[in-house]
Design a protein around this motif. Structure first.
Motif, PDB file in Angstrom:
ATOM      1  N   ASP A 130       0.829  -1.211   0.000  1.00  0.00           N
ATOM      2  CA  ASP A 130       0.000   0.000   0.000  1.00  0.00           C
ATOM      3  C   ASP A 130       0.861   1.258   0.000  1.00  0.00           C
ATOM      4  N   VAL A 131       1.972   1.235   0.747  1.00  0.00           N
ATOM      5  CA  VAL A 131       2.892   2.375   0.737  1.00  0.00           C
ATOM      6  C   VAL A 131       3.423   2.581  -0.671  1.00  0.00           C
ATOM      7  N   GLY A 132       3.870   1.503  -1.306  1.00  0.00           N
ATOM      8  CA  GLY A 132       4.413   1.593  -2.667  1.00  0.00           C
ATOM      9  C   GLY A 132       3.384   2.076  -3.672  1.00  0.00           C
ATOM     10  N   GLU A 133       2.172   1.558  -3.566  1.00  0.00           N
ATOM     11  CA  GLU A 133       1.109   1.969  -4.485  1.00  0.00           C
ATOM     12  C   GLU A 133       0.759   3.438  -4.303  1.00  0.00           C
ATOM     13  N   THR A 134       0.661   3.873  -3.050  1.00  0.00           N
ATOM     14  CA  THR A 134       0.326   5.276  -2.765  1.00  0.00           C
ATOM     15  C   THR A 134       1.457   6.201  -3.203  1.00  0.00           C
ATOM     16  N   TRP A 135       2.694   5.823  -2.890  1.00  0.00           N
ATOM     17  CA  TRP A 135       3.841   6.616  -3.324  1.00  0.00           C
ATOM     18  C   TRP A 135       3.851   6.728  -4.846  1.00  0.00           C
ATOM     19  N   HIS A 136       3.629   5.612  -5.536  1.00  0.00           N
ATOM     20  CA  HIS A 136       3.635   5.611  -6.998  1.00  0.00           C
ATOM     21  C   HIS A 136       2.557   6.550  -7.554  1.00  0.00           C
ATOM     22  N   LEU A 137       1.373   6.507  -6.974  1.00  0.00           N
ATOM     23  CA  LEU A 137       0.293   7.390  -7.421  1.00  0.00           C
ATOM     24  C   LEU A 137       0.710   8.848  -7.329  1.00  0.00           C
ATOM     25  N   PHE A 138       1.160   9.251  -6.144  1.00  0.00           N
ATOM     26  CA  PHE A 138       1.538  10.652  -5.959  1.00  0.00           C
ATOM     27  C   PHE A 138       2.773  11.028  -6.771  1.00  0.00           C
ATOM     28  N   ASP A 139       3.862  10.300  -6.591  1.00  0.00           N
ATOM     29  CA  ASP A 139       5.151  10.682  -7.159  1.00  0.00           C
ATOM     30  C   ASP A 139       5.222  10.488  -8.672  1.00  0.00           C
TER      31      ASP A 139
END
Length: 169
Positions: A121-130
């Motif tokens: 979830d951290v990776g998915e959220t980071w990917h979305l934003f960044d």
């Protein structure tokens, strides 16, 4: 996306109904453009703009009218978000100068990660934003959270996980 209407010397607006609206907003704010959000709907130029519409004036910005127009054209084209030209402040519904149109702060986002937090979830959220929205995100390890200075952040994202160690008030 494109600029809908003639080049404006007054203001521009775009609605918050496009996946890339946040990307457009952040890119404008990153260039120092002062942006506002409509807390109520309004009608301008024969178009209804819903609550959540982003509005920014042409005057009193850090770049010239010409540079702003070029920036809007490039960003709307890149993001696929239509930006509407507003030729005057004449509206029905909320007035563009009213307290119902409020300034926005450029977000500075942190995401909690580490032991007990879903790395997917951290990776998915980071990917979305960044990656998708071009909005940088700082990672704060959950074990360091209680001693972290959060004063520079506008938002802390907590994805799926166990946050029993978090004790920030």
């Amino acid at each position: 996306g494109t600029i809908v209407g003639e080049k404006s010397s007054y203001a521009y607006a775009f609605q918050w109904d496009n996946y890339n609206a946040a990307k457009l907003l952040y890119n404008l704010q990153s260039k120092g453009i002062i942006c506002k959000v409509a807390l109520s709907s309004f009608n301008a130029e024969g178009k209804m703009f819903e609550e959540g519409t982003i509005v920014f004036s042409v005057k009193n910005q850090v770049i010239s009218e010409q540079k702003l127009n070029e920036l809007i054209y490039a960003l709307s084209n890149e993001t696929g978000v239509d930006v509407y030209s507003l030729q005057s402040g004449y509206t029905t519904g909320v007035n563009l100068g009213s307290p119902e149109i409020v300034n926005l702060t450029k977000p500075k986002i942190a995401i909690l990660s580490g032991s007990g937090v879903s790395s997917y979830d951290v990776g998915e959220t980071w990917h979305l934003f960044d990656t998708r929205l071009d909005i940088p995100v700082s990672r704060i390890d959950i074990d360091e959270f209680n001693s972290s200075d959060l004063s520079s952040y506008t938002t802390v994202v907590m994805v799926n996980g166990f946050y029993g160690k978090v004790d920030k008030k």
